[in-house]
Design a protein around this motif. Structure first.
Motif, short mmCIF file in Angstrom:
data_model
loop_
_atom_site.label_atom_id
_atom_site.label_comp_id
_atom_site.label_asym_id
_atom_site.label_seq_id
_atom_site.Cartn_x
_atom_site.Cartn_y
_atom_site.Cartn_z
N LYS A 20 -2.12 9.88 39.86
CA LYS A 20 -1.60 11.21 39.51
C LYS A 20 -0.07 11.23 39.56
O LYS A 20 0.58 11.80 38.69
N GLU A 21 0.49 10.59 40.58
CA GLU A 21 1.95 10.53 40.72
C GLU A 21 2.57 9.79 39.53
O GLU A 21 3.59 10.21 38.98
N TRP A 22 1.94 8.69 39.11
CA TRP A 22 2.44 7.91 37.98
C TRP A 22 2.35 8.72 36.69
O TRP A 22 3.27 8.71 35.86
N LEU A 23 1.26 9.46 36.51
CA LEU A 23 1.09 10.29 35.31
C LEU A 23 2.17 11.36 35.23
O LEU A 23 2.68 11.65 34.14
N LEU A 24 2.52 11.94 36.35
CA LEU A 24 3.58 12.96 36.36
C LEU A 24 4.94 12.33 36.05
O LEU A 24 5.75 12.91 35.32
#
Length: 305
Positions: free
Chosen positions: A218-222
């Protein structure tokens, strides 16, 4: 396993295969089908088949193959090496489906869902084995959707072959476990060595497991969400996780459609619709300075021609 063909163009689908053992062309064979990477929002889905003579089932079992999900990466690599060393009686083939190919299939006008894509890919690999001369008599498949319906579908498609479709087939049949290992090893290698076509500068490759509920993912997607262009092709943009982030973080675009006039929708949200760029401008728009991209190329708006 040579991934160069897929690495040269990782935007579509690619088939990789071992040599066909001579014994598989002369003896009755069994074949297993499984996949890796069905659920992640990042990276490809890989379908794999593994086959060997029915008479060699015990030898395959003695290699200690197991469901790839119960093994760590080093154990999977070690077992794949053993399968590769048994190439005198074991063969395999893989179909790598890129994130871009999966998403465009699912979002096209005529919907092509993941189950249908999975079924067609499995059928294509079984047919590949038959076309290559493998004497198939038994096929074992890890189910996608209701097992009975899938088994009936495959039995009708391949008459004369005994088809067995079961949930958790990768933990029940060694030949399916072997297919699972081949598919998972290929996906791991592709993800680890992914060649980003987009210029994203210094890339952070710590994207976790790739599954939507992984905090690192999720952090990478953001981090790599572009507000205009969305995500790089490494992301399955048809997944609800990616769509939700784009809806909340990216720039809103209004398209004319049958449900609501695009101009009205744009005005309601204080935006311009796409159609407005192709229509006569309001008096106030004429005073806007044209961007140098257009002037340098002597491009003019459609209304001026």
């Amino acid at each position: 396993m040579d991934l160069k063909q897929f690495e040269a163009d990782n935007s579509g689908s690619c088939r990789l295969a071992s040599l066909i053992p001579d014994v598989c062309r002369t003896e009755d064979c069994c074949l297993g089908v499984d996949e890796a990477g069905r659920g992640p929002v990042l990276g490809p889905m890989v379908y794999g088949i593994c086959f060997c003579p029915v008479s060699k089932k015990e030898e395959l079992k003695n290699l200690k193959v197991a469901d790839s999900k119960t093994l760590n990466e080093a154990e999977r690599e070690n077992l794949f090496q053993k399968l590769d060393e048994a190439k005198n009686y074991v063969g395999w083939a893989l179909q790598i489906l890129s994130p871009n190919m999966i998403s465009t299939s699912m979002l096209q006008r005529t919907k092509y869902n993941l189950n249908a894509l999975s079924h067609d890919t499995a059928i294509g690999l079984i047919q590949y084995a038959l076309d290559s001369g493998v004497q198939l008599k038994e096929v074992y498949v890890d189910t996608v959707g209701p097992a009975e319906k899938y088994e009936e579908k495959l039995s009708q498609r391949f008459p004369g072959i005994q088809v067995t479709v079961r949930p958790k087939a990768d933990s029940l049949f060694p030949v399916v476990s072997a297919a699972s290992i081949c598919a998972k090893v290929a996906r791991d290698r592709v993800v680890k060595g992914w060649n980003f076509a987009e210029d994203l500068g210094e890339m952070d490759t710590d994207y976790g497991s790739g599954y939507p509920n992984d905090p690192k993912t999720k952090e990478w997607l953001l981090k790599y969400l572009d507000p205009v262009f969305g995500y790089p092709q490494f992301v399955r943009f048809s997944w609800s996780t990616a769509q939700t982030l784009m809806d909340s973080k990216a720039v809103t675009v209004n398209w004319d459609d049958d449900e609501e006039d695009g101009e009205k929708a744009a005005q309601r949200q204080n935006n311009r619709s796409m159609l407005s760029y192709f229509s006569a401008s309001a008096e106030g728009d004429r005073a806007q300075q044209t961007h140098r991209f257009f002037t340098e190329r002597r491009l003019k708006s459609l209304k001026a021609l």
